[in-house]
Each structure stands twice: as structure tokens, then as C-alpha cells.
Enzyme design. Structure first.
Site, mmCIF file in Angstrom:
data_model
loop_
_atom_site.group_PDB
_atom_site.id
_atom_site.type_symbol
_atom_site.label_atom_id
_atom_site.label_comp_id
_atom_site.label_asym_id
_atom_site.label_seq_id
_atom_site.Cartn_x
_atom_site.Cartn_y
_atom_site.Cartn_z
ATOM 1 N N ARG A 25 40.119 36.553 43.945
ATOM 2 C CA ARG A 25 40.927 35.763 44.869
ATOM 3 C C ARG A 25 42.203 35.214 44.231
ATOM 4 N NH1 ARG A 25 36.024 35.936 46.745
ATOM 5 N NH2 ARG A 25 35.508 35.644 44.574
ATOM 6 N N THR A 26 42.076 34.583 43.080
ATOM 7 C CA THR A 26 43.253 33.908 42.516
ATOM 8 C C THR A 26 44.346 34.930 42.217
ATOM 9 O OG1 THR A 26 41.776 32.257 41.565
ATOM 10 C CG2 THR A 26 44.016 32.301 40.722
ATOM 11 N N LYS A 53 45.555 44.812 20.116
ATOM 12 C CA LYS A 53 46.006 45.011 18.730
ATOM 13 C C LYS A 53 46.079 43.675 17.997
ATOM 14 C CE LYS A 53 49.015 48.780 20.255
ATOM 15 N NZ LYS A 53 50.437 49.112 20.482
ATOM 16 N N ARG A 74 45.553 33.096 33.433
ATOM 17 C CA ARG A 74 44.151 32.635 33.348
ATOM 18 C C ARG A 74 43.633 32.971 31.963
ATOM 19 N NH1 ARG A 74 39.428 33.680 37.705
ATOM 20 N NH2 ARG A 74 40.584 31.981 38.678
ATOM 21 N N HIS A 102 41.743 24.042 37.307
ATOM 22 C CA HIS A 102 42.156 25.123 38.206
ATOM 23 C C HIS A 102 43.023 24.478 39.302
ATOM 24 C CE1 HIS A 102 42.321 28.822 40.245
ATOM 25 N NE2 HIS A 102 41.054 29.170 40.253
#
Ligand code: NCD
Length: 268
Positions: A25-26, A53, A74, A102
Site C-alpha cells: 500500500r505505502t 555491494k 522505508r 509511520h
């Protein structure tokens, strides 16, 4: 924002999404929001990027900043987004930082509560994993800006609301932990349910199940919210109940993130 399907407000602007944790969703709502405002998107797949890397978050952010007008990030580490914001001039939006916060979810949650019930005096009951669920941390903090809110917390003792948040809220909001789910249901206006965050806990906890049976004693005019994804705490046979607001919440996420992007990208 609801009316805008092919906007031009962010034409020529580029938003980059970098998600070090899974999301449906986000991430998708931020991308859809940017596209609806006429902007373009870059999505970094961290499994295929220089992160593999050993590139640091800071270097990745510095690099991506050269190509973008905003970054949506995120990350599994609490405060990682705040740290990342220190190495760039462009806006960074916190799309969830581990067990931290959030904030855009909190804004869409608040928008949903306002739409569904108005923002007056009310009882909000937060159920589930209040320790690791970042959505309840941000929502609880945001609620301190409003008068007449009462919070009831229902969780296993080990998964209770973190002390720093309880203390932050204390001067503004009455918070209770001594009410059973059955009693809380009767007085609740917003039942905010969260899943047990299995990926952040080693112990197994029995989730609370919000069954149609349980909701029989709830008010006629109340709502059940959940940031999703759900597990057994929210059985699908609840979905047809008009009080089940979680998919309306998902839709509101799109409009709220359009508003956030429009505000943030234009401002900088
Ligand atoms: C939440 C999250 O990622 O914090 N989901 C979301 O963004 N809507 C909730 C969760 O993962 O339980």
C-alpha cells in the site's frame, strides 16, 4: 485530490521510492499519487542496487538526490529516515522506519477518522502489537493535537505501547490499559487493530480476533480500522459490516499522499 486523475501539478518532477522493507500500500499509493499529479517515478529495487555491494544508506541517498525532487524511504532501522535527511537538500518522506514511526499512515488515518466520524470527543482503542507497530506510534502522537480524545490500549503485556510514547502523550491524552477488549468495545468510537509483527519478535503471541460476534456489543456508529496487511486478527467475514473502514482507509491513502507530495515537492 479525489477529483484529480490526470493532474499536472507535479509535471517535470521526479519522485524516487526506496524500500528496504516490504510494502504494498505505502509504495504503490505514493507511486499512484505521483502519477496522478503528473510527475514521474523511479523505483529503486534494493535487491538489485549497489546496496548489495555494501553501499551505505547515506551514499545511496546522496546519489538518488541528484536524480529526484523527492525521496520516499522505508528502512528497518528506527530513525534511519531522519539520518538520511541530513545528507540531502531534497525532501525525504518517512514511509516507515522500523519500529519507529509511520507519519503518512497517521495522516491518512486521521483523515479517515475525520471523514467517517468527525474529529470530536471520542474513545480510540488500539489493539494488537503496540510495541512494534509503528502506525500506532505516529497516530497516537498526532492525536495529541486534538481535544477530547481518550485512548485505550489492548495488547499482550510484552507488546505494550512504548514508555517514551506514553510519556509524550501524558499531558494531552487520557491513556488506559486496564480495560478488557470486551468492555472497551462497548464504548469505542474507533477500533484501531494491528497485526502482531512476527518479523520483529521472536516469541509467538496469540492475536486478538475481532469477530462479528464481538462487534455485536459495539456502537452502531463506530469504525474498525487497520493499516493492513491483516492476519487472523481481522477475519474476512467482518468485511461486509459497514463499520469496517479499512479498505476506505486504503483509498484515503492515495488522496492523502497526493496532498503530501503536492505540498512537500512544491514547497522545496
Ligand atoms: C504497516 C507498516 O508497514 O507499518 N503497513 C502499512 O504501511 N500500511 C503495518 C504493518 O506492516 O503491520
Amino acid at each position: 485530490m479525489k477529483k484529480i486523475k490526470t493532474g499536472t501539478m507535479l509535471k517535470d518532477k521526479i519522485m524516487t521510492t526506496i524500500f528496504y522493507e516490504p510494502s504494498t500500500r505505502t509504495k504503490c499509493s505514493f507511486q499512484a499519487a505521483m502519477l496522478r499529479l503528473g510527475g514521474s517515478i523511479i523505483d529503486i529495487n534494493v535487491d538489485q542496487s549497489s546496496v548489495q555491494k555494501g553501499e551505505t544508506l547515506e551514499d545511496t541517498i546522496r546519489t538518488v538526490s541528484c536524480y529526484s525532487d523527492a525521496i520516499v524511504l522505508r528502512h528497518p532501522r528506527k530513525s534511519a529516515v531522519t539520518d538520511a535527511a541530513k545528507v540531502t537538500e531534497i525532501p525525504i518522506i518517512n514511509a516507515g522506519d522500523g519500529v519507529g514511526e509511520h507519519p503518512t499512515q497517521a495522516l491518512l488515518d486521521l483523515f479517515t477518522i475525520k471523514n467517517e466520524l468527525g474529529l470530536g470527543s471520542m474513545t480510540i482503542t488500539m489493539v494488537g502489537d503496540l510495541k512494534n507497530g509503528r502506525t500506532v506510534h505516529s497516530l497516537a502522537k498526532l492525536l495529541t493535537r486534538f481535544c477530547g480524545i481518550r485512548l485505550i490500549y489492548i495488547s499482550p503485556k510484552e507488546l505494550s505501547m512504548p514508555n517514551d510514547i506514553v510519556e509524550y502523550l501524558n499531558p494531552f491524552i487520557e491513556q488506559r490499559t486496564d480495560v478488557s477488549l470486551e468492555d472497551a468495545i462497548k464504548v469505542t468510537d474507533v477500533l484501531y487493530v494491528t497485526r502482531i509483527q512476527k518479523e520483529r519478535e521472536t516469541c509467538e503471541y496469540e492475536p486478538y480476533a475481532i469477530t462479528p460476534e464481538l462487534l455485536k456489543s459495539a456502537k452502531k456508529k463506530m469504525i474498525v480500522m487497520h493499516p493492513l496487511p491483516r492476519q487472523s486478527e481481522l477475519p474476512p467475514d467482518l468485511d461486509d459490516d459497514p463499520r469496517a473502514a479499512y479498505f476506505r482507509q486504503v483509498e484515503n491513502g492515495l488522496y492523502m499522499r497526493m496532498a503530501i507530495l503536492d505540498y512537500v515537492v512544491k514547497k522545496f
